[in-house]
Design an enzyme around this catalytic site. Sequence first.
Site, mmCIF file in Angstrom:
data_model
loop_
_atom_site.group_PDB
_atom_site.id
_atom_site.type_symbol
_atom_site.label_atom_id
_atom_site.label_comp_id
_atom_site.label_asym_id
_atom_site.label_seq_id
_atom_site.Cartn_x
_atom_site.Cartn_y
_atom_site.Cartn_z
ATOM 1 N N ASP A 45 0.849 -1.204 0.000
ATOM 2 C CA ASP A 45 0.000 0.000 0.000
ATOM 3 C C ASP A 45 0.881 1.249 0.000
ATOM 4 O O ASP A 45 0.386 2.376 -0.074
ATOM 5 C CB ASP A 45 -1.010 -0.007 1.155
ATOM 6 N N GLU A 183 9.081 -4.353 10.666
ATOM 7 C CA GLU A 183 9.454 -3.042 10.124
ATOM 8 C C GLU A 183 10.046 -2.151 11.221
ATOM 9 O O GLU A 183 9.406 -1.902 12.256
ATOM 10 C CB GLU A 183 8.240 -2.350 9.474
HETATM 11 O O1 KIV Z 1 3.530 -1.168 1.640
HETATM 12 C C1 KIV Z 1 4.713 -1.511 1.754
HETATM 13 O O2 KIV Z 1 5.575 -1.147 0.948
HETATM 14 C C2 KIV Z 1 5.071 -2.352 2.883
HETATM 15 C C3 KIV Z 1 6.528 -2.634 3.079
HETATM 16 C C4 KIV Z 1 7.166 -1.471 3.723
HETATM 17 C C5 KIV Z 1 6.738 -3.878 3.860
HETATM 18 O O3 KIV Z 1 4.228 -2.754 3.619
#
Ligand code: KIV
Length: 265
Positions: A45, A183
């Site tokens: 997202d 994260e």
């Molecule tokens: O949306 C995204 O890019 C993510 C990554 C940071 C894992 O969830």
Amino acid sequence: MKKTTLSAFARRKREGERIVMVTAYDAPTAAAAADAGIDILLVGDSLGPTVLGYPNTLPVTMEQMLSHAAAVRRGAPDAFVIFDMPFMSYQESREKALRNAGRALKETGCDAVKLEGGAEQAALVAALVGSGIPVMAHTGLLPQHVQAMGGYHIQGRTPEAAEQLLAGARDLEQAGAFSLVLECIPAELGARITEALRIPTIGIGSGAGCSGQVQVMNDLLGIFEATPKHARRYAEVGRIMREALSAYASEVRSGVFPDEAHSFH
Ligand code: KIV
């Protein structure tokens, strides 16, 4: 590209073979990532800030995600592709979460979904997995909680916060998640959570002790001027795009382009 399977992820963790994941939002970059041998494509997202021009991930809708995930699937038909559930597509009720996760798999051909949250999402993860929807969980810094957190901060720095993240990770594994994104947590905690679980962890800003790594495509390619501390720029695509576009503009203005070679008679 040979598609990675769910059981292969667990085996790769056991055998210490690192897993490589990158975000993708469209067909040509998905094809490039598949050609490069990337194991997992995440239709994140992060589509919001990277492609759609939003300040964060919150405005991203199911419809936008469905459209981009289908494009990624078309560009990389054999890749393992994960659909990131956007904000408020799974928080409101279990029924809505099941319906949206079902759409993600049925309408785009993605292989699994990802959703954010710790222990509080374990029951939902179990319900999705029980319905046959593979789930990658995501804990630590939760970009969908940016308003509640008052910004993007490293998580799990205090002993209490670290224990809470570890307990939540265990709950998510127990609920049936096949993998867990970590994260922006301290590297030591990333390694500790990885050792405590059987399922692979995929780190972003969480150290080398994770079972694999994920990065945002735009950060790796150097499309934006700013790069987060956890990312390395492997190319300067933003600069190359600007140079190419300004060369095109100047050749059109000077009459150099189009020339005979690019004209029809
Ligand atoms: O949306 C995204 O890019 C993510 C990554 C940071 C894992 O969830």
